[in-house]
Write an enzyme that holds these catalytic residues in place. Structure first.
Site, PDB file in Angstrom:
ATOM      1  N   GLU A   6     -24.010   0.196   1.692  1.00 42.59           N
ATOM      2  CA  GLU A   6     -25.216   0.508   2.463  1.00 42.59           C
ATOM      3  C   GLU A   6     -24.998   0.312   3.946  1.00 42.59           C
ATOM      4  O   GLU A   6     -23.894  -0.033   4.384  1.00 42.59           O
ATOM      5  CB  GLU A   6     -26.428  -0.256   1.944  1.00 42.59           C
ATOM      6  N   ARG A  26     -39.420  -7.159  -6.979  1.00 40.92           N
ATOM      7  CA  ARG A  26     -38.094  -7.470  -6.441  1.00 40.92           C
ATOM      8  C   ARG A  26     -37.988  -8.953  -6.089  1.00 40.92           C
ATOM      9  O   ARG A  26     -36.937  -9.579  -6.305  1.00 40.92           O
ATOM     10  CB  ARG A  26     -37.798  -6.586  -5.223  1.00 40.92           C
ATOM     11  N   LYS A  44     -32.768  -9.861  -2.671  1.00 43.14           N
ATOM     12  CA  LYS A  44     -33.066  -9.994  -1.236  1.00 43.14           C
ATOM     13  C   LYS A  44     -33.124 -11.471  -0.871  1.00 43.14           C
ATOM     14  O   LYS A  44     -34.202 -12.083  -0.843  1.00 43.14           O
ATOM     15  CB  LYS A  44     -34.378  -9.269  -0.924  1.00 43.14           C
TER      16      LYS A  44
HETATM   17  N1  PLP Z   1     -30.872  -2.815   2.144  1.00 45.59           N
HETATM   18  C1  PLP Z   1     -31.006  -4.018   2.715  1.00 45.59           C
HETATM   19  C2  PLP Z   1     -29.813  -4.894   2.798  1.00 45.59           C
HETATM   20  C3  PLP Z   1     -32.249  -4.411   3.239  1.00 45.59           C
HETATM   21  O1  PLP Z   1     -32.412  -5.591   3.836  1.00 45.59           O
HETATM   22  C4  PLP Z   1     -33.354  -3.540   3.131  1.00 45.59           C
HETATM   23  C5  PLP Z   1     -34.666  -3.939   3.619  1.00 45.59           C
HETATM   24  O2  PLP Z   1     -35.459  -4.424   2.884  1.00 45.59           O
HETATM   25  C6  PLP Z   1     -33.154  -2.303   2.527  1.00 45.59           C
HETATM   26  C7  PLP Z   1     -31.901  -1.964   2.051  1.00 45.59           C
HETATM   27  C8  PLP Z   1     -34.293  -1.352   2.361  1.00 45.59           C
HETATM   28  O3  PLP Z   1     -35.160  -1.761   1.328  1.00 45.59           O
HETATM   29  P1  PLP Z   1     -36.675  -1.390   1.347  1.00 45.59           P
HETATM   30  O4  PLP Z   1     -36.762   0.086   1.417  1.00 45.59           O
HETATM   31  O5  PLP Z   1     -37.209  -1.912   0.078  1.00 45.59           O
HETATM   32  O6  PLP Z   1     -37.262  -2.040   2.534  1.00 45.59           O
HETATM   33  C1  COI Z   2     -36.828  -4.506   5.784  1.00 48.23           C
HETATM   34  O1  COI Z   2     -36.594  -3.305   5.918  1.00 48.23           O
HETATM   35  O2  COI Z   2     -37.908  -4.957   5.383  1.00 48.23           O
HETATM   36  C2  COI Z   2     -35.827  -5.495   6.088  1.00 48.23           C
HETATM   37  O3  COI Z   2     -35.786  -6.459   5.416  1.00 48.23           O
HETATM   38  C3  COI Z   2     -34.940  -5.252   7.180  1.00 48.23           C
HETATM   39  C4  COI Z   2     -34.606  -6.450   8.027  1.00 48.23           C
HETATM   40  C5  COI Z   2     -35.602  -6.733   9.078  1.00 48.23           C
HETATM   41  C6  COI Z   2     -34.142  -7.633   7.293  1.00 48.23           C
END
Ligand code: PLP
Ligand code: COI
Length: 336
Positions: free
Chosen positions: A219, A80, A183
């Protein structure tokens, strides 16, 4: 670490012994260095400061019931970050360098991995920034990749208790063909105002709808959304949602449990039909949703004051793999 109150950790920064860094210079990544310095010394015209050339990741390491350290799906975070970097025209570490840096920083800070049974974990934050100087709007010729760690407890104070969510139609965090699917820091800057408005009304998380039609669920704050209905795990498909690695894992676990998995546009009106709803992410893990308020429509959707049965099953399956209590049948963990 006898001075850390592991059971009562929140989601904040606690200093650890060191971080790991490398620079992209002259067409290649330099060898990783380990430093106790928490600061970054950079040129005032660095592109990360002016033009937002910044991407980050979030993943976790866990101390298992068997004492072993497990890092969850680091290769997916690496992939990612590569996608984020491509969108912002940045150099990215390849999967091997990313995983090597993650393992190195975790092992060097092993004493900060919360003990098994506290529910806490070690949050890992990889960061990629343009450090080369530019004044014209163009990509930098120098990048820094850094990984730090910090021990964390639950992202929402309530832990695994349901959270209340508010829909914000007045602010968008990302556009359909913008940066929502990667991200990058700008998405989070764009979410601060609506997050603050939500907090000031007593809502720990804001739900975003698609920016074009305001009709489909995108989301919830820094987490993906799922709903459960009639034996199906339903989660939004949208070009402005961050593809969550937790959500990807839950889709697999849901299918393993015999749930039907639907990844498709989810009309906000469907909120009235879900038996359970939740927000999922690395920081949020699974945060069951107790209610969603839609202020403009003057509607509140309620899902109960306790996590529903499928959310509990999914939570236990995910945590079970992460803490080494259940067999890692999909090969998600790096075991150190
Ligand atoms: N959506 C956003 C905007 C986020 O910042 C995150 C955190 O990383 C997620 C979803 C969840 O992603 P992940 O499960 O890869 O941490
Ligand atoms: C995560 O779940 O890793 C996030 O990025 C959430 C937040 C702290 C930005």
């Amino acid at each position: 670490m006898e001075n850390i109150d592991w059971e009562n950790l929140g989601f904040g920064y606690i200093r650890t012994d060191c971080n790991v860094r490398t620079y992209w210079r002259d067409g290649k990544w330099e060898p990783l260095t380990v430093t106790g310095d928490e600061n970054i010394n950079m040129h005032m015209a660095s592109t990360c400061l002016h033009y937002g050339q910044e991407a980050f990741e979030g993943l976790k390491a866990f101390r298992g019931a068997d004492g072993k350290i497990r890092i969850f799906r680091a290769d997916e975070n690496a992939k990612r970050m590569i996608r984020s970097a491509q969108y912002l025209m940045m150099q990215a570490p390849d999967v091997d360098l990313f995983v090597e840096a993650v393992k190195k920083v975790v092992l060097a800070n092993e004493k900060y991995i919360p003990p098994y049974g506290t529910g806490a974990s070690l949050y890992i934050r990889p960061l990629l920034i343009g450090t080369g100087a530019q004044v014209g709007v163009k990509p930098a010729d120098e990048y820094m990749f850094l990984v730090f760690v910090t021990p964390v407890g639950p992202y929402y104070k309530s832990g695994f208790k349901p959270i209340d969510v508010i829909i914000d139609r007045r602010h968008d965090r990302a556009a359909p063909h913008g940066t929502g699917h990667v991200k990058v820091g700008g998405n989070y800057a764009a979410s601060l105002l609506s997050g603050d408005l939500g907090h000031s009304k007593g809502y720990p998380s804001v739900m975003y709808l698609d920016a074009k039609e305001k009709r489909y669920i995108d989301e919830c704050g820094a987490a993906n959304f799922y709903g459960i209905r009639d034996g199906a795990y339903i989660t939004p498909k949208s070009s402005s949602v961050l593809p969550s690695i937790t959500n990807m894992s839950l889709r697999t676990l849901a299918a393993d449990m015999g749930l039907k998995v639907e990844e498709r546009p989810v009309d906000v009106a469907e909120l009235a039909t879900f038996e359970e709803a939740g927000a999922c992410g690395t920081a949020a893990v699974i945060s069951p949703i107790g209610s969603v308020l839609d202020p403009e429509e003057n509607k509140t959707y309620r899902y109960g004051t306790e996590a529903g049965p499928w959310s509990v099953k999914l939570y236990e399956a995910l945590r079970g793999i992460q803490f080494g209590l259940r067999e890692d049948t999909h090969g998600w963990n790096i075991v150190l």
